[in-house]
Design a protein around this motif. Structure first.
Motif, PDB file in Angstrom:
ATOM      1  N   GLN A   1      -1.240   4.956  -4.247  1.00  0.00           N
ATOM      2  CA  GLN A   1      -0.757   3.699  -5.252  1.00  0.00           C
ATOM      3  C   GLN A   1      -0.721   2.555  -3.931  1.00  0.00           C
ATOM      4  O   GLN A   1      -0.828   1.515  -4.159  1.00  0.00           O
TER       5      GLN A   1
ATOM      6  N   LYS B   1      -2.889   2.116  -1.660  1.00  0.00           N
ATOM      7  CA  LYS B   1      -4.280   1.783  -1.551  1.00  0.00           C
ATOM      8  C   LYS B   1      -4.666   2.257  -0.135  1.00  0.00           C
ATOM      9  O   LYS B   1      -5.233   1.522   0.630  1.00  0.00           O
TER      10      LYS B   1
ATOM     11  N   PHE C   1      -7.946   4.042 -11.249  1.00  0.00           N
ATOM     12  CA  PHE C   1      -7.367   2.865 -11.677  1.00  0.00           C
ATOM     13  C   PHE C   1      -7.734   2.357 -12.816  1.00  0.00           C
ATOM     14  O   PHE C   1      -7.251   1.652 -13.852  1.00  0.00           O
TER      15      PHE C   1
END
Length: 715
Positions: free
Chosen positions: A582, A584, A631
């Motif tokens: 999460q 990235k 995502f």
């Protein structure tokens, strides 16, 4: 002592511009990619008329001296060699002997050149070099040996330091009428240059035996011309090759007093080379047509002045219809005609404001120019020579292939003398222009794309489209890295406020090195690409392998080697948790991947711009759009669904075999689909030492694998 509340100094303007570009990378990426594609489509509109840059060439300034008597003698030679080709036994070597004897009768210094056919095998150690003399067929039979006839006319006004080469490929085993006519054109020119006084450069006539391929005979002669050669035709075993005794009989024959040597003869440095071919066509055409082929290995092109003087002399001197290759499938494209009408309308609007703004071309010219530009781009991107002129560019010699297509009716009705006269006078004009040069071609362009025989796009124009396409890559890479670094910094700040850790904690100090695992993954994939590049060398050692089986073995071994490398070296993302995802962490991988793709495209643009341009059209959108599908599936918005669809389409199109089939459909016609076609295409690239093969395996393929890795990240 400075006050603690003093304002921080502003960064330099260049730094502020960089920060602004990085922060708006998404908008700039869309703008640059759109502008790059539009700039590519605008190239036919921006094409300029060709012109002679070197004033010393002076094409057409002298009256042609080739006479009807020269043509009549050449016509008799054509009939004699055609009649000899109809005899069943010993035809090939006797034709070579007849050509050599004819050269000697005209007053030339004549010699034979023997060569062996080169094996078409992939050898990684000789990739960027020419064929190795050691890579020849051992114990080859007499029928597998080719013999060229070479004649040299020494210039009366020259010092022997420069030469002009005329090449006439012919199949000594199965001589066609067109090849006989090309030999006739060269014969008429040889008859002329033996008696002129203006000749300042030696003239070399290479009658290349093309029974093993037009390229092989010329390339072998050039290699021997530029390297020492010990022994001549005597290396050929006369007892094994009974037909070779005919050549020795000619050499010893005192009938004409002319001597044919078996020693390799040389002239001066080659200023230019012209390959003369006459096409055998059955269909009727309105005018005699001249087709120009200029592309050599790795997209190399001869100096544009050489193409310009040929086009000028052919059109204005002898009335030929000059053509260059075009992509015929684009001529009937409806969307291209609509785009041409749009540019034509915009040109009229711009001209209404200022008559000097010459923007826009007629629709028909735009469509034809785009088709020619696409063909020029495609042939340069392949990196494979389009004719026997290719070996000359490996020695930095300007050379082109001239293929003359006569009207079938003119040959059938006995107008062969007229055809030989017009073709000979055109080549005579080119020889006289090159003869005027005091130095090598250097005034005009070496990097260009043709949109017609009389229009071109220079490197300063077409590089803009490529620069716009690749410009978003470094900006997006910097944005992804800075964005991931900001998130790491914010999470570290939260940890510091909730724990009494020291500022000098090593766990905090080395957080800035989080890009190293991503760089490791990219490095592993690129090491794997090197293995994939070398695999065909080992697959080629397997006897009796079909293209389909070789391709399947290539794919299986590539997949196995990737899994083995991942197991041995490990995966940097194998232990990442969902919480870290999460944050990235995938963005660092994408940042390093984009940086590697940018470097690869820029390096390829130096070697072969056309390959880099087509590769950028495929790679850049795929790199910029790559995002984990996880995502987008969770978001379930219109934007995420659109991005998912685009990613899947780009991943499918970017797969090298798929991209090859699509490009084959666009540039050459689809036809039947064969699994082994991709292997055959790759084989043609490595046989010709095309850098496009290295690009596909070491830039495009790893980029595609990394993009797929990002798409399927923790799915």
């Amino acid at each position: 002592m400075a006050e603690s509340g003093a304002p921080k100094p502003k960064p330099r303007p260049i730094v502020r511009i960089g920060i602004f570009l990085i922060s708006h990378s998404l908008l700039l990426s869309v703008f640059c990619c759109t502008a790059g594609v539009l700039g590519l489509l605008l190239l036919p509109v921006l094409a300029k008329n060709t012109y002679i840059s070197e004033n010393a060439l002076m094409p057409g300034s002298a009256h042609p001296m080739l006479s009807s008597q020269d043509v009549s003698q050449a016509n008799e030679f054509v009939k004699e060699i055609t009649n000899l080709s109809l005899k069943p036994e010993g035809t090939g070597i006797r034709i070579t002997g007849l050509i050599a004897q004819h050269m000697a009768n005209l007053g030339a210094e004549v010699s034979y050149h023997k060569f062996h056919p080169i094996l078409s095998k992939f050898h990684p150690l000789h990739f960027f070099s020419g064929p190795d003399p050691g890579i020849i067929q051992e114990n080859c039979s007499c029928s597998a040996i080719g013999i060229n006839a070479v004649g040299i006319i020494r210039a009366p006004q020259g010092d022997g330091k420069e030469a002009i080469v005329l090449v006439t490929p012919y199949n000594s085993v199965n001589l066609s009428h067109g090849e006989a006519l090309s030999l006739g054109i060269a014969s008429s020119l040889f008859s002329l240059v033996t008696r002129v006084t203006w000749l300042a450069k030696d003239i070399i006539w290479l009658a290349a035996d093309s029974q093993h391929g037009e390229y092989a005979s010329v390339a072998d002669w050039l290699r021997d011309y530029h390297t020492p050669l010990f022994g001549g035709l005597a290396k050929l075993n006369a007892e094994m090759c009974h037909e070779s005794s005919y050549l020795y009989d000619l050499k010893k024959s005192p009938a004409t007093g002319a001597e044919v040597s078996d020693e390799f003869r040389r002239a001066g440095t080659m200023a230019a080379a012209l390959v003369i071919k006459v096409a055998d066509r059955n269909e009727e055409i309105e005018r005699d047509t001249l087709s120009i082929y200029a592309e050599a290995s790795n997209g190399q092109m001869p100096n544009l002045d050489l193409v310009n003087i040929v086009n000028y002399l052919a059109v204005h001197g002898q009335g030929f219809s000059v053509k260059v290759e075009k992509l015929w499938s684009l001529l009937d494209s409806k969307w291209l005609k609509v785009l041409g009408k749009t540019f034509e309308s915009l040109g009229k609007v711009a001209g209404s404001f200022n008559p000097q703004w010459k923007f826009g071309v007629p629709v028909a010219d735009y469509v034809e120019g785009t088709a020619t530009l696409a063909s020029s781009l495609y042939r340069q991107a392949l990196g494979v020579p389009t004719g026997p002129h290719g070996p000359f560019r490996d020695y930095q010699i300007d050379a082109i292939t001239l293929e003359i297509s006569p009207k079938v009716s003119s040959i059938k009705k006995g107008r062969q003398n007229e055809f030989l006269l017009r073709g000979g006078r055109m080549v005579e004009g080119v020889i006289r222009s090159v003869n005027n040069l005091l130095e090598k071609f250097h005034q005009s362009f070496f990097l260009y794309l043709l949109t017609s025989p009389s229009k071109f796009v220079s490197v300063g124009v077409y590089m803009i489209a490529f620069a716009l396409l690749v410009a978003p890559l470094p900006m997006v890479a910097a944005y992804l890295y800075s964005d991931a670094h900001k998130q790491d910094f914010s999470s570290e700040k939260d940890e510091l406020t909730s724990s009494p850790a020291s500022v000098d904690d090593p766990a905090i100090t080395f957080k800035s090195w989080k890009w190293l695992p991503a760089a490791k993954t990219v490095l592993v994939v690129h090491l794997w690409s090197v293995i994939v590049t070398l695999l065909p060398y080992f697959i080629g050692q397997i006897p009796n392998g079909t293209p389909k089986n070789n391709l399947l073995m290539w794919v299986l071994l590539s997949a196995f080697s990737l899994l083995a490398l991942r197991t041995i070296l490990g995966s940097s993302f194998s232990v990442i948790s969902i919480s870290q995802l999460q944050k990235k962490e995938w963005a660092l991988l994408k940042s390093v991947m984009i940086s590697a793709a940018f470097i690869g495209l820029c390096l390829m643009s130096v070697i072969n711009f056309a390959t880099a341009e087509i590769g950028a059209l495929l790679i850049v959108p795929m790199c910029l759009m790559a995002t984990p599908l996880r995502f987008d599936v969770k978001a379930r918005s219109l934007r995420s669904i659109t991005r998912t669809a685009c990613n899947l389409v780009l991943a499918f199109v970017g797969f090298p075999p798929t991209a090859y089939l699509l490009l084959k459909d666009l540039f050459g016609g689809f036809g039947s689909v064969n699994v082994g076609d991709f292997w055959n295409w790759a084989e043609s690239l490595w046989v010709w030492n095309s850098a496009t093969y290295l690009y596909v395996c070491m830039v495009h393929l790893p980029c595609w694998v990394l993009c797929v890795y990002i798409l399927l990240h923790h799915c």
